[in-house]
Motif scaffolding. Structure first.
Motif: not given
Length: 458
Positions: A49, A53, A83-85, A98-100
């Motif tokens: 991941y 990214m 991005p936070r997963r 979802r990604l923040r």
């Protein structure tokens, strides 16, 4: 010799397992995904991941506080932050994640890297949607869901809302007439346009809705559903008589709305309405859906008298498209081509049709007629539809959004049987009774002669 025997004993089951996996991937992709593809793709996503990214340019510099904490606790290099997963949620067709987004990022940055993410994690496609500001959802699809369409088991539907196809991101395509009141559906012969229309009629048959059809191909498309239709015109002459009746029905409904707007001083504000959906249930007229199959037949003329009749019909169709929504009247216009060359009023009518569905067409100009004025990039997708995939289409609306969809198979007999079972739901509309189609009586099978059992003897 012993080692060779052991290798053969071990290699046989492995080869059989690999062959079974290859067969499942080709013939039953949903089974392959659930047993093999899902674990592999999940492992790839978890292990790569951060590096993926970073390779896609979706990382940002860490905050100053994070840099100080890393330098104080370790001596390793401070790397950019992805991005936070969120939690990975498996589905029957893929994964959802979802990604923040980090400050300074936008959903378009992630959408631009969707193709890279697809290859990196070994899935069929990646789709990006915005959940809320700063949060996006990745929908990973493990296999081509449009190859063999299987609709989801649970689909939210309601009055005038019918799931008719499956999108390429494995979500259902729902035809909602209250959101998109009028629609244009184009497609060449054997493109799947009739199957799409068949699903619409079968879905609406079980709802308290009046169905009206204009099929100038002698009724070959809509006549099998005659038991559920409130009116059917199979020739341009009949259509010329039916359309004024529908316009009069629309005007009567507007008179009903205006009568309701004779507001008394003590009338609550919520009871004031500008369309039929604000009327009480006891006063609201039944919704009406008009299906026009092969609309070009209404525009073709041979004599000057036919031209006058054509102009009147087109004017009435335009009036229904402009004013019908508030009166609960909706249009579903189908054809092979629909452009300015059809004649006066064609472009104006097309402009009133918010929804667009384009199946395989014979030339680029036909695709531009359907999608060119709302989503120019969708024209290329519509021209790329192969003849070997009937039912595949590009759906869009005037908001500019579009997606590929495909309609599942529904036999004509099953759709006609659904209409016969729902024949009791045909509403009572006195103005349309002269146009009610004749329903052929099904022959009653006479039982054969009774067979008497013979006694069993020794």
């Amino acid at each position: 010799m012993t080692d060779l025997t052991t290798l053969l004993e071990v290699g046989g089951p492995v080869a059989a397992l690999g062959g079974g996996a290859a067969y499942a991937r080709a013939k039953h992709p949903e089974v392959y995904w659930s047993t093999v593809g899902l674990p592999i793709s999940t492992a790839r996503l978890l292990s790569s991941y951060g590096s993926v990214m970073e390779a896609c340019g979706l990382t940002v510099a860490p905050s100053r506080l994070r840099m100080l904490a890393v330098k104080a606790t370790t001596r390793r290099e401070v790397r950019p932050v992805p991005p936070r997963r969120g939690i990975i949620r498996p589905t029957s067709t893929g994964l959802r994640l979802r990604l923040r987004l980090a400050p300074g990022q936008e959903p378009a940055d992630v959408a631009a890297s969707a193709e890279r993410l697809r290859h990196a994690w070994g899935v069929h496609a990646v789709y990006v949607s915005t959940v809320k500001p700063g949060v996006v959802e990745l929908r990973l699809v493990g296999f081509d869901v449009l190859h063999r369409v299987r609709m989801p088991r649970k689909i939210d539907s309601g009055l005038l809302s019918i799931p008719v196809a499956l999108r390429e991101d494995a979500t259902p395509f729902v035809r909602d007439y209250r959101t998109v009141p009028h629609q244009l559906t184009l497609g060449a012969t054997l493109s799947g346009k009739s199957m799409y229309l068949r699903h619409l009629i079968a879905g609406l048959a079980s709802q308290p809705v009046a169905l009206v059809g204009i099929d100038c191909k002698r009724g070959v498309e809509l006549a099998p559903f005659a038991s559920r239709l409130s009116a059917l015109a199979t020739e341009p002459e009949q259509a010329a008589e039916l359309l004024p009746v529908l316009v009069k029905e629309m005007e009567d409904r507007y008179d009903l709305i205006k009568a309701r707007q004779g507001i008394a001083p003590n009338t609550p504000a919520e009871e004031i309405t500008s369309d039929v959906w604000g009327l009480p249930d006891s006063e609201r007229p039944v919704p009406l859906v008009l299906f026009v199959d092969e609309v070009a037949e209404l525009f073709l003329v041979a004599t000057r008298k036919d031209e006058e009749r054509r102009d009147e019909m087109v004017t009435q169709l335009i009036r229904l498209a402009q004013l019908g929504r508030a009166a609960g009247i909706y249009l579903e216009v189908c054809g092979q081509r629909f452009g300015a060359e059809l004649g006066k009023g064609a472009t104006m009518l097309r402009a009133q049709l918010t929804g667009r569905v384009c199946h395989r067409v014979n030339d680029e100009a036909s695709a531009k007629m359907a999608l060119g004025d709302i989503a120019p990039e969708a024209v290329t997708a519509a021209c790329a539809i192969a003849p070997e995939r009937p039912g595949l289409a590009v759906a869009g609306d005037t908001s500019g959004g579009w997606s590929r969809i495909r309609t599942p198979y529904l036999s004509l007999g099953d759709a006609a049987e659904t209409c016969r079972e729902s024949a009791h739901l045909v509403p009572d509309l006195p103005a349309l009774k002269p146009f009610r189609p004749d329903v052929p009586v099904r022959p009653v099978e006479t039982p054969g002669p009774a067979v008497r059992p013979r006694p069993v003897t020794d």
